[in-house]
Design an enzyme around this catalytic site. Structure first.
Site, PDB file in Angstrom:
ATOM      1  N   TYR A 138      -5.099  -1.132   2.244  1.00 15.54           N
ATOM      2  CA  TYR A 138      -5.925  -2.300   1.924  1.00 15.54           C
ATOM      3  C   TYR A 138      -6.947  -2.608   3.016  1.00 15.54           C
ATOM      4  CZ  TYR A 138      -2.537  -3.372  -1.789  1.00 15.54           C
ATOM      5  OH  TYR A 138      -1.732  -3.319  -2.895  1.00 15.54           O
ATOM      6  N   LYS A 187       7.011   7.165   1.951  1.00 14.51           N
ATOM      7  CA  LYS A 187       6.787   8.338   1.094  1.00 14.51           C
ATOM      8  C   LYS A 187       6.590   9.522   2.053  1.00 14.51           C
ATOM      9  CE  LYS A 187       6.063  10.169  -3.016  1.00 14.51           C
ATOM     10  NZ  LYS A 187       7.158  10.357  -3.974  1.00 14.51           N
ATOM     11  N   ASP A 219       9.626   5.833  -4.477  1.00 14.21           N
ATOM     12  CA  ASP A 219       9.899   6.003  -5.915  1.00 14.21           C
ATOM     13  C   ASP A 219      11.393   5.789  -6.190  1.00 14.21           C
ATOM     14  OD1 ASP A 219      10.011   8.214  -4.293  1.00 14.21           O
ATOM     15  OD2 ASP A 219       9.349   9.647  -5.793  1.00 14.21           O
ATOM     16  N   ASP A 243       3.686  -4.524  -1.682  1.00 14.55           N
ATOM     17  CA  ASP A 243       3.020  -5.312  -2.720  1.00 14.55           C
ATOM     18  C   ASP A 243       3.691  -5.040  -4.065  1.00 14.55           C
ATOM     19  OD1 ASP A 243       1.207  -6.866  -4.033  1.00 14.55           O
ATOM     20  OD2 ASP A 243      -0.525  -5.581  -3.691  1.00 14.55           O
ATOM     21  N   ASP A 247       6.901  -7.420  -6.219  1.00 13.98           N
ATOM     22  CA  ASP A 247       6.741  -7.932  -7.588  1.00 13.98           C
ATOM     23  C   ASP A 247       7.882  -7.439  -8.472  1.00 13.98           C
ATOM     24  OD1 ASP A 247       4.474  -9.331  -7.014  1.00 13.98           O
ATOM     25  OD2 ASP A 247       3.291  -8.500  -8.651  1.00 13.98           O
TER      26      ASP A 247
END
Ligand code: NAD
Length: 355
Positions: A138, A187, A219, A243, A247
């Site tokens: 970001y 990852k 994942d 992020d 959620d």
């Protein structure tokens, strides 16, 4: 004791409605000097930018910042040069040096059946997502050339170290866990930034024998969060993964409308905000759930203003209101004893239970 100062940033969509509710809650619980500012779409409309220097300065000068939500279809654009509401949020996070985002996820007992997951899966879930907030994709170089676009993802060792320390400290101070556990999510099988992340976390873990540290690929974590959420304690991860995972974790509570967050830096005011967005689909209907914002007020009192007792009072009042059967429409399941109420009534009910 000077009266604590709070900058309240209502923002867009349901933001002003839940900001008004938070103002009433604060009035009921203590003495605060509250000043309001513009952020997001409304600031773009008034000032041409999502966050003005003046608003940022006001935030810097206060003891804590409470933000409600930004964004909405009015300001959606694919023009890379047009101002966007989220720039206000990103500007505030970097302007206040907020590198750690803490999101507790603990379903309320009265809402166990409101979760899309079965009760026996989520009962007992009590986890904290610690997300790195000012690095990664970001904040990397971004751009377009011809029909190609790119977003650079970069992390430094120092950025990983400071967020890891926050995760370790938070794990040590959480209640009721026999031995604190931190799950570091990356990852590392694909990304170089993740390999640096894993190396750094492992190095700090070697000096923290009181904490169990495990590494999990993002994942796999996405799967485990819904299949065995009670096994997690603290989840430590980078900006983009955090992020998305937070959620996903939000759904364990049954609604985005229940999830608070705290963003902290090395010093200066923290930023406290609900995890949900501006919910343009219900803005102006009086149906917004104010509880994530009330729980953010509670985090603000606990971590931002050192008023832990008042924070406990808010959490208990929310729990009792839910136990009494009051639900905003996003929480209502139609079960016996539930009564669907709007923002104002929910606010009155919570305030009436503040002791
Ligand atoms: P959203 O969180 O605004 O809404 C998702 C769904 O959850 C909607 O159906 C909404 O009605 C419901 N919901 C969310 N909060 C609720 C509440 N308090 N009470 C009842 N229902 C609630 O996410 P979205 O629809 O993806 O995004 C809408 C806008 O919000 C976009 O412009 C997005 O960029 C912005 N957004 C802002 C933030 C933020 O300010 N931190 C975070 C996420 C999205």
């Amino acid at each position: 004791m000077p009266v604590p100062s709070i900058t309240l940033l209502p923002g867009d969509g349901i933001g002003p409605e839940i900001a008004a509710a938070a103002g009433k809650l604060l009035d009921a619980i203590g003495d605060y000097e509250i000043s309001e500012g513009l952020i997001g779409g409304i600031s773009i409309d008034e000032n041409g930018v999502a966050l003005t220097d003046e608003t940022l300065e006001n935030c810097r000068g206060s003891d804590a910042v409470l933000l409600c939500a930004v964004g909405g279809p009015k300001w959606d654009t694919t023009d890379p040069d047009a101002p966007r509401p989220e720039q206000g949020l990103l500007g505030l996070r970097s302007g206040l040096g907020l590198f750690a985002n803490l999101r507790p996820v603990r379903p309320f007992r009265a809402l166990l059946d409101a979760s899309p997951l079965k009760r026996d899966r989520i009962e007992g879930t009590d986890l904290l997502v610690v997300r790195e907030l000012t690095g990664g994709i970001y904040f990397g170089e971004t751009g377009r050339s011809g029909d190609r676009a790119f977003d650079e993802c970069a992390y430094t060792v120092e950025e990983v170290e400071r967020i890891t320390r926050i995760a370790f400290e938070s794990a040590r101070y959480r209640d009721g866990k026999p031995k604190p556990r931190v799950t570091s999510v990356d990852k590392a099988n694909v990304l170089e930034t993740s390999r640096l992340w894993r190396e750094t976390v492992s190095r700090l873990a070697a000096d923290a024998p009181d904490i169990d540290v495990e590494h999990l690929l993002v994942d796999n974590t996405a799967m485990q969060l819904v299949s065995r959420p009670t096994d997690f304690d603290v989840i430590l991860t980078e900006n983009l993964f955090g992020d998305i995972l937070s959620d996903e974790a939000a759904m364990l509570t049954g609604s985005l409308g229940m999830l608070p967050s705290a963003s902290l830096g090395a010093d200066g005011p923290g930023l406290f905000e609900p995890v949900h967005g501006s919910a343009p689909d219900i803005a102006g209907t009086g149906q917004a759930n104010p509880l994530a914002t009330f729980l953010s007020v509670s985090l603000m009192l606990r971590f931002g203003l050192d008023q832990g007792e008042k924070a406990d009072q808010i959490e208990s009042a929310v729990e009792e209101t839910l136990d009494a059967g009051f639900r905003t429409p996003d929480l209502a399941t139609g079960a016996d004893g539930e009564s669907a109420v709007g923002t104002d009534e929910m606010t009155r009910e919570v305030i009436s239970r503040i002791t």
